[in-house]
Design an enzyme around this catalytic site. Structure first.
Site, PDB file in Angstrom:
ATOM      1  NE  ARG A 132       0.596  13.480  10.998  1.00 57.51           N
ATOM      2  CZ  ARG A 132       0.783  14.228   9.924  1.00 57.51           C
ATOM      3  NH1 ARG A 132       1.765  15.101   9.887  1.00 57.51           N
ATOM      4  NH2 ARG A 132       0.003  14.093   8.856  1.00 57.51           N
ATOM      5  CE1 TYR A 149      -3.462   2.777   0.295  1.00 59.15           C
ATOM      6  CE2 TYR A 149      -2.082   3.567   2.101  1.00 59.15           C
ATOM      7  CZ  TYR A 149      -3.116   3.774   1.187  1.00 59.15           C
ATOM      8  OH  TYR A 149      -3.763   4.986   1.157  1.00 59.15           O
ATOM      9  NE  ARG A 174      -9.073   6.265   3.982  1.00 58.84           N
ATOM     10  CZ  ARG A 174      -8.311   7.003   3.212  1.00 58.84           C
ATOM     11  NH1 ARG A 174      -8.082   8.255   3.507  1.00 58.84           N
ATOM     12  NH2 ARG A 174      -7.764   6.492   2.142  1.00 58.84           N
ATOM     13  CG  PHE A 232      11.804  18.658  -3.842  1.00 55.81           C
ATOM     14  CD1 PHE A 232      10.523  19.198  -3.759  1.00 55.81           C
ATOM     15  CD2 PHE A 232      11.951  17.371  -4.350  1.00 55.81           C
ATOM     16  CE1 PHE A 232       9.412  18.460  -4.160  1.00 55.81           C
ATOM     17  CE2 PHE A 232      10.848  16.634  -4.756  1.00 55.81           C
ATOM     18  CZ  PHE A 232       9.572  17.186  -4.656  1.00 55.81           C
TER      19      PHE A 232
HETATM   20  C1  PS7 Z   1       4.947  14.944  -6.501  1.00 57.42           C
HETATM   21  C2  PS7 Z   1       6.129  16.265  -4.684  1.00 57.42           C
HETATM   22  C3  PS7 Z   1      11.769  12.917  -2.899  1.00 57.42           C
HETATM   23  C4  PS7 Z   1      12.531  10.691  -3.919  1.00 57.42           C
HETATM   24  C5  PS7 Z   1      -0.233  14.119  -3.060  1.00 57.42           C
HETATM   25  C6  PS7 Z   1       7.123  13.264  -1.651  1.00 57.42           C
HETATM   26  C7  PS7 Z   1      -1.298  10.794  -0.143  1.00 57.42           C
HETATM   27  C8  PS7 Z   1       3.316  11.102   2.413  1.00 57.42           C
HETATM   28  O1  PS7 Z   1      -1.905   9.294   3.509  1.00 57.42           O
HETATM   29  O2  PS7 Z   1      -2.579  13.595   2.173  1.00 57.42           O
HETATM   30  O3  PS7 Z   1      -3.600  10.747   2.437  1.00 57.42           O
HETATM   31  O4  PS7 Z   1      -2.933  11.147   4.804  1.00 57.42           O
HETATM   32  O5  PS7 Z   1      -0.915  13.853   4.065  1.00 57.42           O
HETATM   33  C9  PS7 Z   1       4.226  14.873  -4.100  1.00 57.42           C
HETATM   34  C10 PS7 Z   1      10.565  10.751  -2.474  1.00 57.42           C
HETATM   35  C11 PS7 Z   1       0.854  11.905  -3.307  1.00 57.42           C
HETATM   36  C12 PS7 Z   1       6.006  11.136  -1.046  1.00 57.42           C
HETATM   37  C13 PS7 Z   1       1.096  10.346  -0.480  1.00 57.42           C
HETATM   38  C14 PS7 Z   1       3.027  14.041  -4.321  1.00 57.42           C
HETATM   39  C15 PS7 Z   1       9.505  11.343  -1.678  1.00 57.42           C
HETATM   40  C16 PS7 Z   1      -0.436  11.219  -3.373  1.00 57.42           C
HETATM   41  C17 PS7 Z   1       4.874  11.820  -0.369  1.00 57.42           C
HETATM   42  C18 PS7 Z   1       2.339  13.874  -2.996  1.00 57.42           C
HETATM   43  C19 PS7 Z   1       8.142  10.973  -2.232  1.00 57.42           C
HETATM   44  C20 PS7 Z   1      -0.449  10.007  -2.432  1.00 57.42           C
HETATM   45  C21 PS7 Z   1       1.287  13.135   1.929  1.00 57.42           C
HETATM   46  C22 PS7 Z   1       3.831  10.787   0.004  1.00 57.42           C
HETATM   47  O6  PS7 Z   1      -0.125  13.352   1.675  1.00 57.42           O
HETATM   48  O7  PS7 Z   1      -1.296  11.607   3.034  1.00 57.42           O
HETATM   49  C23 PS7 Z   1       5.050  15.319  -5.063  1.00 57.42           C
HETATM   50  C24 PS7 Z   1      11.574  11.440  -3.073  1.00 57.42           C
HETATM   51  C25 PS7 Z   1       0.968  13.240  -3.138  1.00 57.42           C
HETATM   52  C26 PS7 Z   1       7.038  11.774  -1.614  1.00 57.42           C
HETATM   53  C27 PS7 Z   1      -0.162  10.379  -1.001  1.00 57.42           C
HETATM   54  C28 PS7 Z   1       1.477  11.007   0.752  1.00 57.42           C
HETATM   55  C29 PS7 Z   1       1.883  12.327   0.816  1.00 57.42           C
HETATM   56  C30 PS7 Z   1       2.804  11.279   1.023  1.00 57.42           C
HETATM   57  P1  PS7 Z   1      -2.504  10.662   3.456  1.00 57.42           P
HETATM   58  P2  PS7 Z   1      -1.293  13.171   2.776  1.00 57.42           P
HETATM   59 MN    MN Z   2      -4.857   9.096   0.861  1.00 57.64          MN
END
Ligand code: PS7
Ligand code: MN
Ligand code: MN
Ligand code: MN
Ligand code: MN
Ligand code: MN
Length: 351
Positions: free
Chosen positions: A199, A152, A209, A269
């Site tokens: 968290r 997941y 969920r 970043f």
């Molecule tokens: C493309 C910058 C830097 C190699 C929206 C950044 C949700 C933790 O679980 O809503 O719904 O509560 O708080 C970001 C790796 C992804 C992972 C992922 C896209 C780092 C949609 C972030 C972010 C890779 C799926 C937090 C993953 O959201 O979570 C870009 C390198 C999105 C990164 C989701 C989660 C982000 C997350 P939830 P949140």
């Molecule tokens: Mn989500």
């Protein structure tokens, strides 16, 4: 670092950055400081995945409707004019989907090889989210094994890491070998996602969920909801310990990934979310508040870390500080005591 100049940008592009600021507290600043070559594709990658996640998180959309939306979201990226106004009024990122036609327009204007990466990741993530959302609607216990949990987290975060690495590598700004660094990229996402899942225990439970894997929590309770009862606090805290231990597995991979970056704006970043994650992990470790309310690191603490996390040496120092904090909070009465001690020792040695 590399400031934007909104006066030279089209109205659509300006609106995309406004939507970015509306939907992300932490990512907006670091994305805007990327070099122009990566700034637009990464900003659009973020908005596309934020749109997809808004659908995944919206518990008011019936499964018959949610499943095809998630599975077809990559196709929507080519449908000029597409918008979605039927998502729940309470969904905090609703406006992004209401104006999604603006995102599509900008997406179709970036280099085709960047579009390809974003579409590929969106397709894999959407199908993975659909599998889990469908399963959750049948199976009240949610995620079962640690292997399921890793899968997941791979779908919703590891794939983001893979996609970003492909953008970095093909842009020429980072070593082209980053494009194929799938394992370390996956770890970068898993470390963030697992911290988020620990968290958000209470918020996610209230939304019905369940992301904590049964293979772990079943050692401490008969049903995950028991942790919300203060009478079960001792077991709940030991379970947080095992969840933290599981997340710590990825820490040294993250540092190794960061060690190969050469561009300052890409380093910031990538590093800032990771230092936020290790500090959040130290905060949630054996913290009873997790079962009752949202816990968050203090704003001043976050700002100080963001200022400091400019190179590998200072990122390692931050990881060392918070690992020691976990080590200090570790307690012999916890069945995970020895394993946590070893995991912390390994990170302390690495840094
Ligand atoms: C493309 C910058 C830097 C190699 C929206 C950044 C949700 C933790 O679980 O809503 O719904 O509560 O708080 C970001 C790796 C992804 C992972 C992922 C896209 C780092 C949609 C972030 C972010 C890779 C799926 C937090 C993953 O959201 O979570 C870009 C390198 C999105 C990164 C989701 C989660 C982000 C997350 P939830 P949140
Ligand atoms: Mn989500
Ligand atoms: Mn979300
Ligand atoms: Mn598809
Ligand atoms: Mn969450
Ligand atoms: Mn969230």
């Amino acid at each position: 670092l590399h400031a934007r100049d909104p006066t030279t940008e089209s109205p659509n592009r300006v609106r995309c950055y406004e939507l970015l600021e509306l939907t992300s507290r932490s990512f907006s600043a670091v994305i805007q400081e990327l070099q122009p070559e990566l700034r637009e594709p990464v900003m659009l990658f973020y908005l596309v995945l934020r749109g997809l996640d808004t659908i995944e998180d919206d518990m008011t959309i019936p499964m018959e409707k949610k499943e095809p939306l998630l599975r077809e979201f990559d196709g929507i990226l080519e449908k000029k004019g597409w918008t979605f106004t039927e998502n729940g009024p309470n969904e905090k990122d609703r406006q992004l989907l209401v104006e999604f036609d603006v995102v599509i327009e900008e997406f179709l204007a970036i280099k085709p090889n960047y579009q390809e990466v974003i579409k590929d990741i969106t397709s894999k993530m959407g199908n993975g989210m659909a599998d889990y959302a469908k399963n959750a609607s049948h199976n009240i216990n949610g995620v079962q094994t640690v292997e399921d949990y890793d899968l997941y987290c791979h779908y919703v975060a590891g794939l983001v890491g893979e996609g970003l690495s492909r953008l970095f590598g093909t842009s020429g700004i980072e070593d082209p070998r980053y494009a194929d660094l799938t394992d370390l990229s996956n770890s970068m996402g898993l470390f963030l996602q697992k911290t988020n899942i620990i968290r958000d225990f209470r918020e996610d439970l209230d939304d019905k969920r369940r992301f904590w894997p049964k293979e772990i929590w079943s050692k401490y309770c008969a049903d995950l909801s028991e942790f919300a009862d203060p009478a079960n606090e001792a077991a709940a805290l030991n379970c947080i310990s095992e969840m933290t231990l599981d997340a710590l597995r990825h820490a040294t991979d993250c540092l190794l990934y960061l060690s190969g970056l050469r561009d300052q704006s890409v380093f910031n970043f990538c590093a800032i979310p990771q230092v936020m994650a290790i500090s959040t992990l130290a905060l949630v470790f054996r913290n009873r508040d997790v079962f009752h309310r949202n816990v968050k690191i203090r704003k001043g603490q976050a700002c100080a870390m963001i200022m400091k996390a400019k190179n590998l040496r200072s990122v390692c120092d931050i990881f060392l500080d918070y690992t020691r904090e976990i080590h200090r909070k570790n307690t012999p009465s916890d069945p995970n005591f020895l394993a946590i001690s070893i995991a912390c020792g390994k990170i302390e040695q690495w840094t």
